[in-house]
Write a protein that holds these residues in place. Structure first.
Motif, PDB file in Angstrom:
ATOM      1  N   GLY A   1       0.776  -1.230   0.000  1.00  0.00           N
ATOM      2  CA  GLY A   1       0.000   0.000   0.000  1.00  0.00           C
ATOM      3  C   GLY A   1       0.803   1.273   0.000  1.00  0.00           C
ATOM      4  O   GLY A   1       0.386   2.281  -0.578  1.00  0.00           O
ATOM      5  N   GLU A   2       1.966   1.245   0.649  1.00  0.00           N
ATOM      6  CA  GLU A   2       2.786   2.445   0.695  1.00  0.00           C
ATOM      7  C   GLU A   2       3.149   2.933  -0.702  1.00  0.00           C
ATOM      8  O   GLU A   2       3.164   4.144  -0.968  1.00  0.00           O
ATOM      9  N   GLU A   3       3.410   2.005  -1.614  1.00  0.00           N
ATOM     10  CA  GLU A   3       3.785   2.383  -2.977  1.00  0.00           C
ATOM     11  C   GLU A   3       2.582   2.872  -3.780  1.00  0.00           C
ATOM     12  O   GLU A   3       2.705   3.753  -4.631  1.00  0.00           O
ATOM     13  N   VAL A   4       1.419   2.317  -3.514  1.00  0.00           N
ATOM     14  CA  VAL A   4       0.201   2.784  -4.190  1.00  0.00           C
ATOM     15  C   VAL A   4      -0.139   4.195  -3.730  1.00  0.00           C
ATOM     16  O   VAL A   4      -0.521   5.061  -4.533  1.00  0.00           O
ATOM     17  N   LEU A   5       0.018   4.438  -2.433  1.00  0.00           N
ATOM     18  CA  LEU A   5      -0.273   5.759  -1.886  1.00  0.00           C
ATOM     19  C   LEU A   5       0.604   6.836  -2.530  1.00  0.00           C
ATOM     20  O   LEU A   5       0.138   7.949  -2.805  1.00  0.00           O
ATOM     21  N   LYS A   6       1.853   6.508  -2.765  1.00  0.00           N
ATOM     22  CA  LYS A   6       2.799   7.501  -3.292  1.00  0.00           C
ATOM     23  C   LYS A   6       2.466   7.945  -4.717  1.00  0.00           C
ATOM     24  O   LYS A   6       2.897   9.023  -5.155  1.00  0.00           O
ATOM     25  N   THR A   7       1.735   7.120  -5.432  1.00  0.00           N
ATOM     26  CA  THR A   7       1.402   7.465  -6.821  1.00  0.00           C
ATOM     27  C   THR A   7      -0.092   7.663  -7.045  1.00  0.00           C
ATOM     28  O   THR A   7      -0.529   7.872  -8.176  1.00  0.00           O
ATOM     29  N   VAL A   8      -0.892   7.583  -5.982  1.00  0.00           N
ATOM     30  CA  VAL A   8      -2.360   7.730  -6.078  1.00  0.00           C
ATOM     31  C   VAL A   8      -2.858   6.899  -7.257  1.00  0.00           C
ATOM     32  O   VAL A   8      -3.517   7.395  -8.168  1.00  0.00           O
ATOM     33  N   GLY A   9      -2.547   5.604  -7.206  1.00  0.00           N
ATOM     34  CA  GLY A   9      -2.673   4.735  -8.368  1.00  0.00           C
ATOM     35  C   GLY A   9      -4.047   4.591  -8.982  1.00  0.00           C
ATOM     36  O   GLY A   9      -4.192   4.639 -10.213  1.00  0.00           O
ATOM     37  N   SER A  10      -5.075   4.403  -8.168  1.00  0.00           N
ATOM     38  CA  SER A  10      -6.403   4.164  -8.732  1.00  0.00           C
ATOM     39  C   SER A  10      -6.954   5.409  -9.418  1.00  0.00           C
ATOM     40  O   SER A  10      -7.581   5.325 -10.478  1.00  0.00           O
ATOM     41  N   PHE A  11      -6.725   6.561  -8.817  1.00  0.00           N
ATOM     42  CA  PHE A  11      -7.154   7.814  -9.452  1.00  0.00           C
ATOM     43  C   PHE A  11      -6.407   8.018 -10.765  1.00  0.00           C
ATOM     44  O   PHE A  11      -7.002   8.434 -11.773  1.00  0.00           O
ATOM     45  N   LEU A  12      -5.122   7.704 -10.758  1.00  0.00           N
ATOM     46  CA  LEU A  12      -4.317   7.840 -11.966  1.00  0.00           C
ATOM     47  C   LEU A  12      -4.899   7.005 -13.102  1.00  0.00           C
ATOM     48  O   LEU A  12      -5.020   7.477 -14.242  1.00  0.00           O
ATOM     49  N   ILE A  13      -5.267   5.775 -12.800  1.00  0.00           N
ATOM     50  CA  ILE A  13      -5.804   4.877 -13.826  1.00  0.00           C
ATOM     51  C   ILE A  13      -7.100   5.430 -14.416  1.00  0.00           C
ATOM     52  O   ILE A  13      -7.296   5.434 -15.640  1.00  0.00           O
ATOM     53  N   VAL A  14      -7.979   5.924 -13.570  1.00  0.00           N
ATOM     54  CA  VAL A  14      -9.246   6.472 -14.058  1.00  0.00           C
ATOM     55  C   VAL A  14      -9.003   7.707 -14.925  1.00  0.00           C
ATOM     56  O   VAL A  14      -9.632   7.888 -15.976  1.00  0.00           O
ATOM     57  N   GLU A  15      -8.074   8.552 -14.521  1.00  0.00           N
ATOM     58  CA  GLU A  15      -7.771   9.735 -15.320  1.00  0.00           C
ATOM     59  C   GLU A  15      -7.148   9.363 -16.660  1.00  0.00           C
ATOM     60  O   GLU A  15      -7.418  10.006 -17.684  1.00  0.00           O
ATOM     61  N   LEU A  16      -6.327   8.322 -16.671  1.00  0.00           N
ATOM     62  CA  LEU A  16      -5.751   7.856 -17.934  1.00  0.00           C
ATOM     63  C   LEU A  16      -6.841   7.318 -18.854  1.00  0.00           C
ATOM     64  O   LEU A  16      -6.802   7.520 -20.071  1.00  0.00           O
ATOM     65  N   MET A  17      -7.839   6.641 -18.286  1.00  0.00           N
ATOM     66  CA  MET A  17      -8.964   6.164 -19.093  1.00  0.00           C
ATOM     67  C   MET A  17      -9.785   7.342 -19.609  1.00  0.00           C
ATOM     68  O   MET A  17     -10.291   7.312 -20.739  1.00  0.00           O
ATOM     69  N   ARG A  18      -9.900   8.391 -18.821  1.00  0.00           N
ATOM     70  CA  ARG A  18     -10.618   9.593 -19.273  1.00  0.00           C
ATOM     71  C   ARG A  18      -9.941  10.197 -20.498  1.00  0.00           C
ATOM     72  O   ARG A  18     -10.588  10.748 -21.386  1.00  0.00           O
ATOM     73  N   GLN A  19      -8.627  10.075 -20.550  1.00  0.00           N
ATOM     74  CA  GLN A  19      -7.853  10.610 -21.667  1.00  0.00           C
ATOM     75  C   GLN A  19      -7.881   9.704 -22.897  1.00  0.00           C
ATOM     76  O   GLN A  19      -7.306  10.044 -23.931  1.00  0.00           O
ATOM     77  N   GLY A  20      -8.527   8.537 -22.766  1.00  0.00           N
ATOM     78  CA  GLY A  20      -8.690   7.673 -23.928  1.00  0.00           C
ATOM     79  C   GLY A  20      -7.987   6.335 -23.858  1.00  0.00           C
ATOM     80  O   GLY A  20      -8.148   5.499 -24.752  1.00  0.00           O
ATOM     81  N   LYS A  21      -7.212   6.093 -22.807  1.00  0.00           N
ATOM     82  CA  LYS A  21      -6.539   4.797 -22.689  1.00  0.00           C
ATOM     83  C   LYS A  21      -7.535   3.720 -22.291  1.00  0.00           C
ATOM     84  O   LYS A  21      -8.529   3.979 -21.601  1.00  0.00           O
ATOM     85  N   SER A  22      -7.278   2.505 -22.722  1.00  0.00           N
ATOM     86  CA  SER A  22      -8.096   1.364 -22.310  1.00  0.00           C
ATOM     87  C   SER A  22      -7.754   1.010 -20.865  1.00  0.00           C
ATOM     88  O   SER A  22      -6.706   1.430 -20.344  1.00  0.00           O
ATOM     89  N   PRO A  23      -8.607   0.239 -20.176  1.00  0.00           N
ATOM     90  CA  PRO A  23      -8.266  -0.184 -18.816  1.00  0.00           C
ATOM     91  C   PRO A  23      -6.913  -0.893 -18.740  1.00  0.00           C
ATOM     92  O   PRO A  23      -6.157  -0.680 -17.790  1.00  0.00           O
ATOM     93  N   GLN A  24      -6.617  -1.715 -19.738  1.00  0.00           N
ATOM     94  CA  GLN A  24      -5.337  -2.420 -19.733  1.00  0.00           C
ATOM     95  C   GLN A  24      -4.169  -1.443 -19.868  1.00  0.00           C
ATOM     96  O   GLN A  24      -3.187  -1.524 -19.115  1.00  0.00           O
ATOM     97  N   GLU A  25      -4.271  -0.523 -20.804  1.00  0.00           N
ATOM     98  CA  GLU A  25      -3.203   0.461 -20.997  1.00  0.00           C
ATOM     99  C   GLU A  25      -3.014   1.324 -19.751  1.00  0.00           C
ATOM    100  O   GLU A  25      -1.883   1.642 -19.364  1.00  0.00           O
ATOM    101  N   ALA A  26      -4.115   1.679 -19.120  1.00  0.00           N
ATOM    102  CA  ALA A  26      -4.042   2.531 -17.930  1.00  0.00           C
ATOM    103  C   ALA A  26      -3.389   1.800 -16.759  1.00  0.00           C
ATOM    104  O   ALA A  26      -2.574   2.380 -16.027  1.00  0.00           O
TER     105      ALA A  26
END
Length: 335
Positions: A248-273
Motif C-alpha cells: 500500500g505504501e507504494e500505491v499511496l505515493k502514486t495515487v494509483g487508482s485515481f491515476l488509472i481512471v484519469e488515464l482512461m478519461r484521456q482515452g486509454k483502455s483499462p489495460q493500458e491505464a
C-alpha cells in the motif's frame, strides 16, 4: 395607398406566419429526436460485470448473485466483500486476519458509489463487516472517513456486533513470527492482503469496494492504501473505476487508482491505464520494485477490463455473460 398598405401588411403577416411555423417545426423535430435518443439509451442492453482481486470465488459468487437479481453495483461489491470478511480461513480480510505486531487485528475498508460518494473506516477492531460499516459512514453520517475507536463507537450505536477477530490459526502464526520478529513483505503472500471489487450493474452504473486486515505484523496504527480514496479505490461513473492490491505504501505515493481512471478519461483502455500506473511505480528514482508487489484491476463504461502487476502470479476473478472465471494477470517483471 390603401391598397399598397394592405398588400404590404399581408406580406408581413405571411412571412411572420411562415417563420413561426418553421420554428415550431424545428422545435418539434428537436424534441422528437431527444425522445428517440433517450429511448435508445434506455433500451440498450448492458451486461452486468463484477471483477475482484485475487482468487476469491465466494466473493465473486455473492456479488454476481446480486447482479443476477437486478441489484445495484454497490450492493454487489458490498456483498462480495462481506463473503470474505466472514471467511475465517482467509487470513488477510475480516475475521481471522493476521494481526499487527502487537497481536491486534485491525481492519480497513472503503466503498465508493456511482454518484462519487465515498465512505471509509480505518484501524477498526472487533467489527467483522467493515465494508458495511464504511457504507454506513458514507450514507448515514456527514463524514467520509472514521478511524479507530470512533468508528467502533459508531458501529456499536447502529447495531454492529462485536467479536474477537483473532482466530487460533492467526494467533499461532503471530506467535511463531514473534520468535524472530522480522518484518519482510513476501511477494504475493504477505502482500496478498486485500480484496478489492468493482461492478457494473444493468443500469450501467459502476461502484467499488475494498476491505483488508492490512499487512501482517505491521506497526500499530499503520494504514495502507486500501481505504484511501484515489489510492486503493476510485470510481468515476462517467469513465470507469480502478482498485489496487499489494504494498500500500507504494500505491499511496502514486495515487494509483485515481491515476488509472484519469488515464482512461484521456482515452486509454483499462489495460493500458493499468500498465502505465505500474510503470509510474517501477520508474521512480531508486525504486526497489523487485522486492514488492503492486497490482491493479480496472473497468470502463464500455465494460472493458484490464489488469497489471509488477510480478507474476497476480490473478483476478471476473463474472460476465453469466460465467465466472479466474484470469492470470500480465505483469511487468518478465524473466
Amino acid at each position: 395607398m390603401k391598397g399598397k398598405n394592405r398588400i404590404k401588411n399581408t406580406m408581413i403577416f405571411t412571412v411572420g406566419l411562415f417563420a413561426i411555423t418553421f420554428l415550431q417545426s424545428c422545435n418539434s423535430n428537436t424534441v422528437s429526436n431527444k425522445k428517440v435518443t433517450n429511448e435508445s439509451l434506455k433500451t440498450e442492453k448492458i451486461t452486468p460485470i463484477v471483477i475482484g482481486t485475487w482468487n476469491f470465488p465466494k466473493a465473486i459468487e455473492a456479488a454476481s448473485q446480486v447482479l443476477k437479481n437486478g441489484g445495484s453495483a454497490l450492493d454487489a461489491v458490498e456483498q462480495g466483500c462481506r463473503a470474505e470478511e466472514a471467511n475465517a480461513e482467509n487470513q488477510t480480510v475480516g475475521i481471522g486476519g493476521l494481526p499487527d505486531r502487537d497481536g491486534n487485528v485491525t481492519l480497513d475498508a472503503c466503498v465508493m458509489n456511482e454518484k462519487g460518494d465515498y465512505g471509509a473506516v480505518v484501524g477498526v477492531q472487533n467489527i467483522k463487516h467493515v465494508v458495511s460499516l464504511a457504507r454506513k459512514v458514507m450514507e448515514d453520517t456527514p463524514h467520509a472517513l472514521l478511524s479507530g475507536r470512533g468508528a467502533e463507537q459508531f458501529a456499536e450505536s447502529i447495531g454492529f456486533q462485536q467479536e474477537d477477530l483473532l482466530t487460533e490459526s492467526s494467533k499461532k502464526a503471530w506467535e511463531e513470527w514473534k520468535i524472530k520478529s522480522e518484518y519482510k513483505p513476501i511477494i504475493n503472500i504477505e502482500n496478498h492482503d486485500t480484496i478489492g471489487m468493482l461492478a457494473m450493474d444493468v443500469e450501467g452504473n459502476i461502484s467499488g469496494a475494498c476491505t483488508t486486515s492490512g499487512l501482517a505484523y505491521k506497526m500499530a496504527g499503520r494504514i495502507g492504501d486500501s481505504p484511501v480514496v484515489g489510492a486503493g479505490l476510485f470510481v468515476d461513473n462517467e469513465v470507469g473505476a480502478a482498485v489496487a492490491t499489494g504494498l500500500g505504501e507504494e500505491v499511496l505515493k502514486t495515487v494509483g487508482s485515481f491515476l488509472i481512471v484519469e488515464l482512461m478519461r484521456q482515452g486509454k483502455s483499462p489495460q493500458e491505464a493499468c500498465e502505465e500506473a505500474i510503470k509510474r511505480i517501477v520508474n521512480k528514482p531508486n525504486s526497489n520494485y523487485k522486492d514488492f508487489q503492486v497490482c491493479y484491476i480496472a473497468i470502463n463504461k464500455k465494460g472493458e477490463v484490464g489488469s497489471y502487476a509488477i510480478h507474476e502470479w497476480f490473478s483476478y476473478n471476473i463474472y460476465t455473460n453469466g460465467e465466472s472465471k479466474n484470469i492470470k494477470s500480465d505483469f511487468y517483471l518478465k524473466p
